[in-house]
Design a protein around this motif. Structure first.
Motif, mmCIF file in Angstrom:
data_model
loop_
_atom_site.group_PDB
_atom_site.id
_atom_site.type_symbol
_atom_site.label_atom_id
_atom_site.label_comp_id
_atom_site.label_asym_id
_atom_site.label_seq_id
_atom_site.Cartn_x
_atom_site.Cartn_y
_atom_site.Cartn_z
ATOM 1 N N PHE A 1 0.832 -1.206 0.000
ATOM 2 C CA PHE A 1 0.000 0.000 0.000
ATOM 3 C C PHE A 1 0.870 1.261 0.000
ATOM 4 O O PHE A 1 1.088 1.857 -1.053
ATOM 5 C CB PHE A 1 -0.947 -0.023 1.198
ATOM 6 C CG PHE A 1 -1.894 1.149 1.257
ATOM 7 C CD1 PHE A 1 -2.448 1.703 0.100
ATOM 8 C CD2 PHE A 1 -2.250 1.697 2.489
ATOM 9 C CE1 PHE A 1 -3.314 2.794 0.167
ATOM 10 C CE2 PHE A 1 -3.120 2.780 2.565
ATOM 11 C CZ PHE A 1 -3.657 3.319 1.400
ATOM 12 N N VAL A 2 1.395 1.679 1.159
ATOM 13 C CA VAL A 2 2.206 2.898 1.214
ATOM 14 C C VAL A 2 3.333 2.795 2.240
ATOM 15 O O VAL A 2 3.238 2.058 3.223
ATOM 16 C CB VAL A 2 1.361 4.150 1.585
ATOM 17 C CG1 VAL A 2 0.313 4.452 0.532
ATOM 18 C CG2 VAL A 2 0.740 4.014 2.970
ATOM 19 N N ALA A 3 4.399 3.560 1.978
ATOM 20 C CA ALA A 3 5.423 3.871 2.977
ATOM 21 C C ALA A 3 5.324 5.384 3.154
ATOM 22 O O ALA A 3 5.553 6.132 2.208
ATOM 23 C CB ALA A 3 6.809 3.473 2.494
ATOM 24 N N GLN A 4 4.949 5.820 4.359
ATOM 25 C CA GLN A 4 4.643 7.240 4.555
ATOM 26 C C GLN A 4 5.697 7.937 5.402
ATOM 27 O O GLN A 4 6.037 7.491 6.501
ATOM 28 C CB GLN A 4 3.266 7.403 5.190
ATOM 29 C CG GLN A 4 2.810 8.869 5.259
ATOM 30 C CD GLN A 4 1.341 9.015 5.616
ATOM 31 O OE1 GLN A 4 0.623 8.025 5.716
ATOM 32 N NE2 GLN A 4 0.891 10.239 5.790
ATOM 33 N N VAL A 5 6.197 9.057 4.864
ATOM 34 C CA VAL A 5 7.172 9.896 5.557
ATOM 35 C C VAL A 5 6.439 10.755 6.578
ATOM 36 O O VAL A 5 5.396 11.343 6.278
ATOM 37 C CB VAL A 5 7.914 10.796 4.542
ATOM 38 C CG1 VAL A 5 8.895 11.718 5.256
ATOM 39 C CG2 VAL A 5 8.637 9.947 3.505
ATOM 40 N N ALA A 6 6.985 10.850 7.778
ATOM 41 C CA ALA A 6 6.357 11.629 8.843
ATOM 42 C C ALA A 6 6.430 13.130 8.556
ATOM 43 O O ALA A 6 7.287 13.590 7.793
ATOM 44 C CB ALA A 6 7.031 11.324 10.176
ATOM 45 N N HIS B 1 -2.757 6.626 -8.807
ATOM 46 C CA HIS B 1 -1.965 6.133 -7.684
ATOM 47 C C HIS B 1 -1.515 4.695 -7.976
ATOM 48 O O HIS B 1 -2.279 3.750 -7.792
ATOM 49 C CB HIS B 1 -2.781 6.162 -6.388
ATOM 50 C CG HIS B 1 -2.898 7.522 -5.773
ATOM 51 N ND1 HIS B 1 -3.782 8.472 -6.245
ATOM 52 C CD2 HIS B 1 -2.245 8.096 -4.727
ATOM 53 C CE1 HIS B 1 -3.680 9.569 -5.502
ATOM 54 N NE2 HIS B 1 -2.749 9.368 -4.582
ATOM 55 N N VAL B 2 -0.295 4.571 -8.461
ATOM 56 C CA VAL B 2 0.298 3.256 -8.736
ATOM 57 C C VAL B 2 1.632 3.175 -8.004
ATOM 58 O O VAL B 2 2.125 4.171 -7.463
ATOM 59 C CB VAL B 2 0.498 3.027 -10.257
ATOM 60 C CG1 VAL B 2 -0.842 3.005 -10.977
ATOM 61 C CG2 VAL B 2 1.407 4.110 -10.848
ATOM 62 N N ARG B 3 2.225 2.007 -7.983
ATOM 63 C CA ARG B 3 3.472 1.821 -7.236
ATOM 64 C C ARG B 3 4.533 2.838 -7.672
ATOM 65 O O ARG B 3 4.744 3.059 -8.854
ATOM 66 C CB ARG B 3 4.018 0.400 -7.436
ATOM 67 C CG ARG B 3 5.260 0.118 -6.566
ATOM 68 C CD ARG B 3 5.781 -1.299 -6.726
ATOM 69 N NE ARG B 3 6.968 -1.503 -5.900
ATOM 70 C CZ ARG B 3 6.957 -1.901 -4.642
ATOM 71 N NH1 ARG B 3 5.810 -2.158 -4.042
ATOM 72 N NH2 ARG B 3 8.074 -2.047 -3.954
ATOM 73 N N GLY B 4 5.182 3.438 -6.690
ATOM 74 C CA GLY B 4 6.243 4.402 -6.949
ATOM 75 C C GLY B 4 5.800 5.849 -6.928
ATOM 76 O O GLY B 4 6.630 6.758 -6.849
ATOM 77 N N ILE B 5 4.486 6.089 -6.987
ATOM 78 C CA ILE B 5 3.962 7.459 -6.989
ATOM 79 C C ILE B 5 4.169 8.109 -5.613
ATOM 80 O O ILE B 5 4.103 7.449 -4.580
ATOM 81 C CB ILE B 5 2.459 7.452 -7.363
ATOM 82 C CG1 ILE B 5 2.293 7.365 -8.879
ATOM 83 C CG2 ILE B 5 1.724 8.664 -6.834
ATOM 84 C CD1 ILE B 5 2.780 8.588 -9.645
ATOM 85 N N MET C 1 4.961 7.148 -0.340
ATOM 86 C CA MET C 1 5.491 6.499 -1.530
ATOM 87 C C MET C 1 4.653 5.242 -1.718
ATOM 88 O O MET C 1 4.622 4.372 -0.835
ATOM 89 C CB MET C 1 6.964 6.139 -1.342
ATOM 90 C CG MET C 1 7.861 7.347 -1.119
ATOM 91 S SD MET C 1 9.610 6.876 -0.945
ATOM 92 C CE MET C 1 10.356 8.495 -0.698
ATOM 93 N N LEU C 2 3.950 5.164 -2.826
ATOM 94 C CA LEU C 2 3.047 4.044 -3.055
ATOM 95 C C LEU C 2 3.811 2.730 -3.236
ATOM 96 O O LEU C 2 4.780 2.668 -3.997
ATOM 97 C CB LEU C 2 2.171 4.306 -4.276
ATOM 98 C CG LEU C 2 0.847 5.060 -4.060
ATOM 99 C CD1 LEU C 2 -0.169 4.185 -3.349
ATOM 100 C CD2 LEU C 2 1.055 6.346 -3.280
ATOM 101 N N ALA D 1 -3.042 14.696 -3.388
ATOM 102 C CA ALA D 1 -2.233 15.371 -4.406
ATOM 103 C C ALA D 1 -0.988 14.565 -4.764
ATOM 104 O O ALA D 1 -0.105 14.351 -3.926
ATOM 105 C CB ALA D 1 -1.824 16.760 -3.904
ATOM 106 N N ILE D 2 -0.909 14.129 -6.009
ATOM 107 C CA ILE D 2 0.271 13.440 -6.533
ATOM 108 C C ILE D 2 1.235 14.500 -7.051
ATOM 109 O O ILE D 2 0.854 15.406 -7.778
ATOM 110 C CB ILE D 2 -0.129 12.473 -7.656
ATOM 111 C CG1 ILE D 2 -0.867 11.263 -7.066
ATOM 112 C CG2 ILE D 2 1.098 12.029 -8.462
ATOM 113 C CD1 ILE D 2 -1.418 10.311 -8.109
#
Length: 231
Positions: free
Chosen positions: A85-90, A121-125, A143-144, A156-157
């Protein structure tokens, strides 16, 4: 029975080919959106490089790139890693282990308008995090790690990962725990440092180097011919 089975296999084969083709078309269209600036996050699991879509979300790109140039993401971390799914930056205000100076804090506390687009929204976006207010995005972004069509038009991408998918795969293997709606890593995934560069400048340097070698070679050849004709 066998004819039905063969037809099913044929259908699945065609579907896989179509899916692969569609993925390549989307990837190609995303490449055309990329500007020349690149940012590299150096994490304790490896490097992740990404670029921006200035034509898609210009205000978001300007804001995030300024945060990068000010060093705001240094010592920050990925607070969320949800495999597939996602890796999200704080958010950098609360996520850094180092204190912020006044200039960093002033930029980090700004929010940007929601620049929603039809980019998928696809991988890497790269996609901005926000609260319910569509104009509340600040410095946290995802990061998707997979396709997430339910996010399309809602967040927002502003760019995509250009190198470092192997690092993202390492992050997906980190043991996690669930806290409310978030899947969080059991160990800190730190952005140790970051830097940026411009691909066009690099190309110019490369071309300048080639030209310099050619000029040197030409000078040597002219001198060789001069010595031959005028000993």
């Amino acid at each position: 029975m066998w004819s039905r089975k063969s037809a099913l296999i044929g259908f699945l084969g065609c579907f896989c080919i179509y899916t692969t083709f569609l993925t390549s078309v989307i990837a190609s269209s995303q490449e055309s959106l990329l500007g020349s600036a690149r940012v590299v996050f150096q994490t304790n699991f490896g490097d992740i490089e990404f670029g921006f879509f200035p034509g898609v979300a210009p205000k978001t790109v300007d804001h995030i790139f300024k945060l990068v140039r000010l060093g705001c993401y240094n010592t920050n971390h990925f607070f969320r890693v949800d495999k597939g799914f996602v890796a999200q930056v704080a958010d950098v205000v609360s996520g850094r282990s180092a204190p912020m100076n006044e200039q960093q804090r002033a930029e980090a506390e700004k929010t940007v308008v929601g620049e929603f687009s039809d980019v998928k929204h696809v991988r890497g976006i790269l996609s901005m995090g926000r609260y319910e207010d569509p104009n509340s995005a600040a410095s946290s972004f995802s990061m998707l790690l997979g396709d997430a069509p339910h996010l399309d038009g809602q967040y927002a991408i502003f760019g995509k990962v250009t190198k470092g998918d192997e690092t993202l795969r390492k992050l997906e293997e980190v043991p996690t725990r669930r806290e409310g709606i978030f899947v969080m890593p059991n160990e800190r995934i730190t952005i140790l440092s970051s830097y940026y560069y411009d691909t066009e400048m690099e190309n110019c340097e490369h071309e300048r180097s080639i030209l310099k070698r050619r000029l040197t070679a030409s000078a040597i050849e002219i001198e060789r011919q001069r010595m031959k004709c005028f000993p």
